[in-house]
Structures are given as structure tokens and as C-alpha cells.
Scaffold this active site. Structure first.
Site, PDB file in Angstrom:
ATOM      1  N   SER A   1       0.745  -1.269   0.031  1.00 49.74           N
ATOM      2  CA  SER A   1       0.092  -0.180   0.133  1.00 49.74           C
ATOM      3  C   SER A   1       0.896   1.369   0.023  1.00 49.74           C
ATOM      4  CB  SER A   1      -0.973   0.013   1.273  1.00 49.74           C
ATOM      5  OG  SER A   1      -1.786   1.151   1.304  1.00 49.74           O
ATOM      6  N   LYS A   2       0.353   2.476  -0.268  1.00 50.00           N
ATOM      7  CA  LYS A   2       0.897   3.643  -0.203  1.00 50.00           C
ATOM      8  C   LYS A   2       0.084   4.786  -0.166  1.00 50.00           C
ATOM      9  CE  LYS A   2       5.287   4.858  -0.349  1.00 50.00           C
ATOM     10  NZ  LYS A   2       6.687   4.152  -0.161  1.00 50.00           N
ATOM     11  N   GLY A   3       0.445   5.837   0.563  1.00 51.37           N
ATOM     12  CA  GLY A   3      -0.455   6.898   0.833  1.00 51.37           C
ATOM     13  C   GLY A   3       0.302   8.319   0.527  1.00 51.37           C
TER      14      GLY A   3
END
Ligand code: GLU
Length: 472
Positions: A102-104
Site C-alpha cells: 500500500s502507499k499513501g
């Protein structure tokens, strides 16, 4: 580079898949990004409402929680976050941290806002993600990335705990926290430490050193570092202080400095803090066009900042025989092809910068077990070692020529392992194991000419096995 980052990661992925025998349709299922959530929210600051745009992208949930940092930068966009989330999936599989990817990101220049304003913005962003379970110890666990650090993680964990007052595992909702808010020793420098351990492991293998047309050990190697942020700084510092490397150039925002005698990363960092840049650093030559120094003659090039800094336009000019990707995606797929043809050896990002997520994993486990590593064993270990030392000293008295154990030996041997030592040991082990699994494919298969393809093959193989186990 913004547009095209996902395409670049996918091109390198496809290269590996072409050498694998995956079930029909599975390659596509693994490659696609499962979901990207975009949020726009307003915060009242300086007498007006400011609207911010943030993202949290989940690339693969073959294991949960999914894991990956949150980046603060004006360059953040959906394509970038999705590419970075994909890299997290492959990275976690390669180093065997039991997470999906995941990444934000938040479109913001953190330097434009003061600390209190940043706290309000961060808490509001976190609120939006928490209420949708996009921050949650069992489902999605962010961490620092470019533009964020311990401070932001402390705000996020506090926000989560305010909204989930009875969640006993609440502290595990984010990693990279300060020690007093549930963090772990050694996390801040973990990615840089991982780069050092990766290079040490590389230099344990004669064939690999020869493939890069290098010889000997890390001692005396000329290293060019691009980006003196958290990762670049720690990697440079450890290589300089502990492995005898000469940091011959440092590339920063305002230009680059160069010195064949070697630069001291601590001193350069202090200079940047004082003056805002590397210019006028004593004893070094300054080059306003910093990117030029990526092409400098050296043994090891460490791109440790942004993606896409080595591209089709400059790849042909890179003289370093060995590149270690401390940043995520610093070499585009076009540049990768050019460098491969030139025989440059690249230690790929998904392996080279995995130290951060590895120690994040230890932090998450620490939070879930509610006890610091070593707390139960440390003194027991020391007591047992003391028994051996006492016995050796007793035996030595009965000998004609008595011998003594040196004080240094006793101090080193008697000391039980605390949290920091255990974290380093776990990180070192992880970096060695992952390198070996990657090099086995690289050196063992005729159709695999580079470490990146090998890394993808190992990683995709593991993800495919996990899908298979789920019956997909
Ligand atoms: N942002 C870091 C990375 O790109 C760390 C991620 C994490 O610890 O979850 O690997």
C-alpha cells in the site's frame, strides 16, 4: 517523474513474468492495483479554508495488513502512489514481511506550514483514512516516507487511539513512531542501515563483485550519494564511518559537492541545516547542476531521493559500475535497459530499501505483543554467560600458567542483547537471506541477466504461491 512511473514498474514486472510460468490471468491479477482512495478535505488555517488532496492506494491484499508509507510532497499524484504501492507489494514479498502493499500521499509542501498547522492537516487526513479502515492495525498500517517522519506518525497513532479508545492493539496502526509513542529502536535509520547491509552482503560474493567489474571489499570504495534525506544520510554515514567508503560526491536540491578525499556526511548535513544547501561546504567543489554528478566516475552510485532520476536521457552517461537503489524507482525502465546493456549492476529498490519496512514489521510485532524485544531474555542471557566466564576463570587458576580473559572480551560476551541489537540482527538476517534468494536466480538461470528481474521472479513467485494457497 510523475506520469509513467506505474508504467515503468509494470514494464519491469512484465520482463520477469515473461520468464515465469504463471497460471493464466494471474500475472495481470497480481500486477493491477486493487483500489485507490482519493480524499479531498478542508482545514481552516490562517483565516481561510484550505483544501488538500490525499491518497491511499492498496495494491495487493494477498496478505493483510497492507503496508507502506505516507508521502508529503507537491508531486504526489495517483500514478505515483499506485506505483509506490506496487513496489511495496513486491518488496514485502521479497524480504518476507507478512504484508500486502500500500502507499499513501498528501499533495502538500510540508515546508510551507508550521508545526501546529501540519498537525491539524495530518490529524484531519488521518481521520478520513481511519474512519474507512484505511489505517487499522489489522488492515492497513502506514509508516513514514518522503516528507513525513516520527512526528507525523505520533499524530496519526494518537488520532487512531482517540477514535478507537478500546482497541488494545491501537498502537500497531502505524509504524515509525517515536519510542515514547510505541516506536522501536533503530527504525529511524533502518532504511539506511538496510542499504549498508545490502552492500555488505553483495561484497561477500566474489562472482557478484566481478559482475560489477569491481574487486576487493567496501573499504576505500568511492561512493556518490544523491539525496541526503533520512535514507541517503544514514546510508552515507554508516558506509563512511563503518565500512571505510569514501563519499566522493553528495547531490542535493541546490546542487552537488565533490571531493576526491571524501566528505563527512554528518558535517555536510550540519552545513545544510545551517545554510539551507550544500553550496560553500568547505574543502569541496560545488556544481550548481547537481544531476551532472550522477555521471561522475565512482564505484557505487546511491540514488536516495526521488523516482526517475536516472532516465533515458542520462543513463548512457552513468559511469558507476554498481548502482544501489536506496530510493523507490530511481531508475526508469528505459534507463534500466540501457544500463543493463552497458553491464551496470543494479541492486534494485525492492531489495535495497527494504530495511525500513523490515524494521516496521518488528515494530508492529512489538506493538501487538505489548513488550519490548529482549525484555524477558536479556538478563537471563547475561547470567548464563557469567556462569561460563566464572568457570573458565576457575579452571585457569588450576593451570600452571594461568591465563586471563580480557576485560574487553568479558564486556562484549557478557552483554545480553537489548532491543537495538536484536533489531539490527533481525535486519541483517533479513537482508542476507533476501539477497541470497535473489542471487540464486540471478546466477543460476541463463535467462535472467539482472538482479531486478531475479528479485521480481522471487517476489512474484511468493505472491503467486499465496494466491494459490487461497484457492485463487
Ligand atoms: N516508506 C517506506 C518504504 O517505502 C517504509 C514503509 C513501511 O515501513 O511500511 O519502504
Amino acid at each position: 517523474m510523475a506520469a509513467g512511473f506505474s508504467a515503468s514498474v509494470n514494464a519491469m514486472y512484465d520482463r520477469a513474468v515473461a520468464r515465469m510460468d504463471l497460471a493464466p490471468g494471474l500475472a495481470k491479477k497480481i500486477r493491477v492495483c486493487n483500489a485507490t482512495y482519493t480524499v479531498r478535505f478542508g482545514v481552516r488555517l490562517r483565516g481561510a479554508i484550505h483544501t488538500f488532496t490525499g491518497y491511499r492506494s492498496v495494491h495487493s491484499e494477498h496478505m493483510e495488513p497492507v503496508k507502506g508509507g505516507i508521502r508529503y510532497s507537491l508531486a504526489v499524484n495517483q500514478d505515483e502512489v499506485e506505483a509506490l504501492a506496487a513496489l511495496m507489494t513486491y518488496k514485502c514479498a521479497l524480504v518476507e514481511t507478512p504484508f500486502g502493499g500500500s502507499k499513501g500521499g498528501l499533495c502538500i509542501d510540508p515546508r510551507e506550514w508550521d508545526e501546529h498547522e501540519l498537525e491539524q492537516i495530518t490529524r484531519r487526513f488521518a481521520y478520513e483514512l481511519i474512519k474507512r479502515d484505511m489505517i487499522n492495525p489489522a488492515q492497513n498500517v502506514p509508516a513514514p516516507d518522503m516528507g513525513t517522519g516520527e512526528r507525523e506518525m505520533a499524530w496519526i497513532v494518537d488520532q487512531y487511539q482517540r477514535m478507537n479508545t478500546t482497541d488494545i492493539n491501537g498502537r500497531a496502526c502505524v509504524t515509525g513512531k517515536p519510542l515514547n509513542a510505541g516506536g522501536i529502536k533503530g527504525r529511524v535509520e533502518a532504511t539506511g542501515r538496510g542499504v549498508q547491509y545490502a552492500l555488505r552482503e553483495f561484497f561477500r560474493h566474489k562472482d557478484d563483485i566481478a559482475a560489477a567489474k569491481l574487486s576487493g571489499t567496501l573499504d576505500g570504495k568511492r561512493v556518490v550519494v544523491q539525496g541526503l534525506g533520512n535514507v541517503g544520510f544514514h546510508a552515507a554515514k554508516f558506509l563512511h564511518e563503518e565500512d571505510g567508503c569514501r563519499i566522493t560526491a553528495i547531490i542535493e536540491r541546490d546542487g552537488a559537492i565533490h571531493s576526491e578525499d571524501g566528505l563527512d556526511p554528518e558535517a555536510v548535513q550540519a552545513h545544510i541545516r545551517e545554510t539551507g544547501g550544500v553550496k560553500d561546504f568547505p574543502g569541496a567543489t560545488y556544481e550548481a547542476d547537481g544531476a551532472k554528478l550522477l555521471e561522475a566516475e565512482c564505484d557505487i552510485l546511491v540514488p536516495a531521493a526521488l523516482e526517475g532520476v536516472i532516465h533515458e536521457g542520462n543513463a548512457g552517461m552513468i559511469r558507476a559500475p554498481l548502482i544501489i537503489e536506496a530510493a523507490n524507482g530511481p531508475v526508469t525502465s528505459d534507463a534500466d535497459r540501457i544500463l543493463r546493456q552497458k553491464g551496470t549492476v543494479i541492486i534494485p529498490d525492492m531489495y535495497a530499501n527494504a530495511g525500513g519496512v523490515t524494521v516496521s514489521y518488528f515494530e508492529w510485532v512489538k506493538n501487538l505483543s505489548h513488550i519490548r524485544f529482549g525484555r524477558m531474555q536479556r538478563r537471563a542471557e547475561e547470567a548464563r554467560h557469567q556462569v561460563l566466564v566464572d568457570e573458565l576463570e576457575r579452571l585457569s587458576k588450576n593451570r600452571e600458567v594461568a591465563w586471563t580473559l580480557s576485560e574487553n572480551f568479558k564486556r562484549d560476551y557478557l552483554r545480553g542483547a537489548g532491543e537495538l541489537e536484536l533489531v539490527r540482527s533481525g535486519l541483517d538476517d533479513t537482508m542476507r537471506e533476501a539477497y541470497q534468494s535473489m542471487r540464486e536466480v540471478w546466477q543460476g538461470r541463463d535467462d535472467v541477466e539482472d538482479l531486478r528481474t531475479a528479485a521480481f521472479i522471487v517476489s512474484i513467485g511468493r505472491i503467486a504461491a499465496s494466491y494459490h494457497a487461497k484457492g485463487l
